[in-house]
Design an enzyme around this catalytic site. Structure first.
Site, PDB file in Angstrom:
ATOM      1  N   CYS A  24       0.840  -1.180   0.000  1.00 22.72           N
ATOM      2  CA  CYS A  24       0.000   0.000   0.000  1.00 22.72           C
ATOM      3  C   CYS A  24       0.889   1.249   0.000  1.00 22.72           C
ATOM      4  CB  CYS A  24      -0.928   0.015   1.215  1.00 22.72           C
ATOM      5  SG  CYS A  24      -0.150   0.458   2.786  1.00 22.72           S
ATOM      6  N   PRO A  25       0.555   2.323  -0.650  1.00 29.30           N
ATOM      7  CA  PRO A  25      -0.721   2.559  -1.347  1.00 29.30           C
ATOM      8  C   PRO A  25      -0.687   2.227  -2.846  1.00 29.30           C
ATOM      9  CG  PRO A  25       0.499   4.604  -1.168  1.00 29.30           C
ATOM     10  CD  PRO A  25       1.383   3.543  -0.580  1.00 29.30           C
TER      11      PRO A  25
END
Lengths: 381, 78
Positions: B16-17
């Site tokens: 992530c992200p």
């Protein structure tokens, strides 16, 4: 260089500093000994206990000093579960508790107990209906935080306490984030067991507080030790305990003016961040929340990169995101709330935080977020 | 309107992200009403992709088991 991470650790309160140094001179002896030096140490320990107990609405003999807030939770919950073993082995916690509570729940489960982890709404507030349904006379104990450590949401503790009392189930309240910030009174909260941590309120690290109300069935699970009424093993760090008591006293004297000073600054951050940054969510309950803490999540940004970059620009904050950390798991709090787990920043103000610090934050964060998004080539999407 | 993905975005191995960023970059590659499938083995995606849909006004259809990780299906709404 604004330090905006008071919810992780507050700097030592000046009142505590003076007491700490004095207590190293006067409180080094074993408080359980009968000689002059021991009696002097005992007097300091008794005074600290009376002071902290009084400030939390407890009796001195209900209060135990532990070596940390985490330890207070570990032994507080374990003792409650042991004391209630005959009534049942079902533990009820919220899904957004501190990891010390959740890890205790895991241990309880591994030992053959059962655990209900009650969900929260998008604001992080525990689901009262689900909580009430989970609590039965066979429930061993319930553990609920007073206020959430990552997003500042204040939980409906009194309502849960009422539901617990109705069926005779003890309630543990983790007040680590609330003591010194909002009123904490064991009786008003309806807690059977309450825990807190001194370095969150401006005391030194290494001092936890465990309150076990009179009449609550609580049994130590550790090898027997005569210290601290048999609740916490080992010699207390008396200078640190004395300093913690002085800090709490000073902080509570200042708290009304501090809240008046800090709450508008937090309100300003809550209003300005979404105005200055696109694709950002301020998370946590907008009404029922701690007055000194605000958390927001920025889409498309690595939270740890954000914290590192803000640190480079002289601003210290923390993040519930762990995109690159070794844990790999997203924040259980943000996940349970169903809000962004990446790009998360927690800002917590305290003694010494100025309006200028907040303006600096508001100027720098949009810059840093913009730069990080630009490097990921997502600006404007 | 088909629920079958018109496009697969493979973010396996990315933390992530990145899966959300990749989804944002590619949602415009399909027609309105079509489905983008994001393959991800990052735990944060199962939270963050539905949240991205809520924030950006797209429709999250669900996550399905994949050979590695999960397949998260998103319908482009605008």
């Amino acid at each position: 260089m604004p330090y905006l991470d008071h919810a992780s650790a507050a700097p030592l309160h000046p009142a505590a500093q003076a007491v700490l140094l004095a207590a190293y001179d006067e409180g080094w002896a074993d408080p359980s000994r009968l000689h002059r030096e021991g009696r002097r140490a005992r007097a300091l320990l008794d005074a600290a206990r009376e002071q902290v107990a009084g400030l939390l609405g407890a009796r001195p003999d209900e209060l135990t000093f532990t070596s940390s807030g985490t330890t207070a939770i570990h032994i507080g919950l374990a003792g409650l579960l042991a004391g209630r073993a005959r009534a049942g082995r079902h533990l009820v916690v919220s899904a957004v508790e501190h990891s010390a509570v959740l890890a205790s729940a895991d241990v309880h489960e591994a030992a053959g107990g059962t655990v209900a982890r009650v969900g929260v709404d998008r604001a992080g507030s525990v689901d009262l209906a689900e909580m009430a349904a989970a609590v039965t006379p066979a429930t061993a104990a319930v553990s609920l935080q007073h206020a959430n450590h990552e997003v500042g949401t204040v939980q409906p503790v009194a309502d849960v306490a009422q539901a617990c009392a109705a069926v005779g189930v003890p309630l543990h309240v983790d007040a680590a984030q609330s003591v010194g910030r909002i009123p904490v009174d064991v009786g008003t909260l309806g807690a059977s067991v309450l825990t807190a941590s001194a370095h969150k309120w401006g005391g030194p690290p290494g001092v936890g507080v465990l309150v076990v109300r009179k009449g609550v069935r609580w049994r130590s699970t550790a090898p027997a030790d005569e210290r601290e009424a048999g609740r916490a093993a080992g010699y207390v760090d008396l200078p640190a305990v004395a300093a913690a008591a002085a800090a709490l006293d000073a902080v509570l004297r200042e708290s009304a003016t501090e809240v008046t000073r800090l709450a508008p600054l937090v309100d300003r951050i809550r209003a300005e961040i979404p105005r200055r940054i696109s694709d950002v969510e301020v998370v946590g309950d907008p009404m029922h929340r701690l007055p000194h803490l605000v958390t927001f999540s920025c889409l498309y940004v690595d939270g740890e990169a954000l914290v590192t970059e803000l640190d480079r620009r002289g601003i210290s904050v923390s993040s519930g995101s762990s995109c690159t950390s070794s844990t790999l798991a997203p924040s259980h709090v943000l996940e349970a709330m169903g809000v962004l787990t990446h790009g998360n920043v927690r800002v917590s103000l305290g003694r010494g935080t100025t309006a200028a610090d907040v303006e600096e934050l508001l100027d720098v964060v949009p810059d840093v977020v913009g730069a990080l998004r630009q490097s990921a080539a997502v600006e404007g999407r | 309107m088909s629920d079958e993905p018109a496009l697969t975005v493979d973010t396996l191995g990315r933390r992530c992200p990145v899966p959300v960023i990749e989804l944002a970059k590619h949602i415009g590659d399909v027609e309105i009403g079509d489905v983008v499938e994001v393959l991800s083995d990052d735990d944060a995606s199962r939270v963050d992709i539905p949240v991205w849909c809520r924030m950006k006004g797209h429709c999250f259809l669900g996550s399905f088991p994949a050979d590695v990780g999960v397949a998260l299906h998103v319908r482009r709404q605008h």
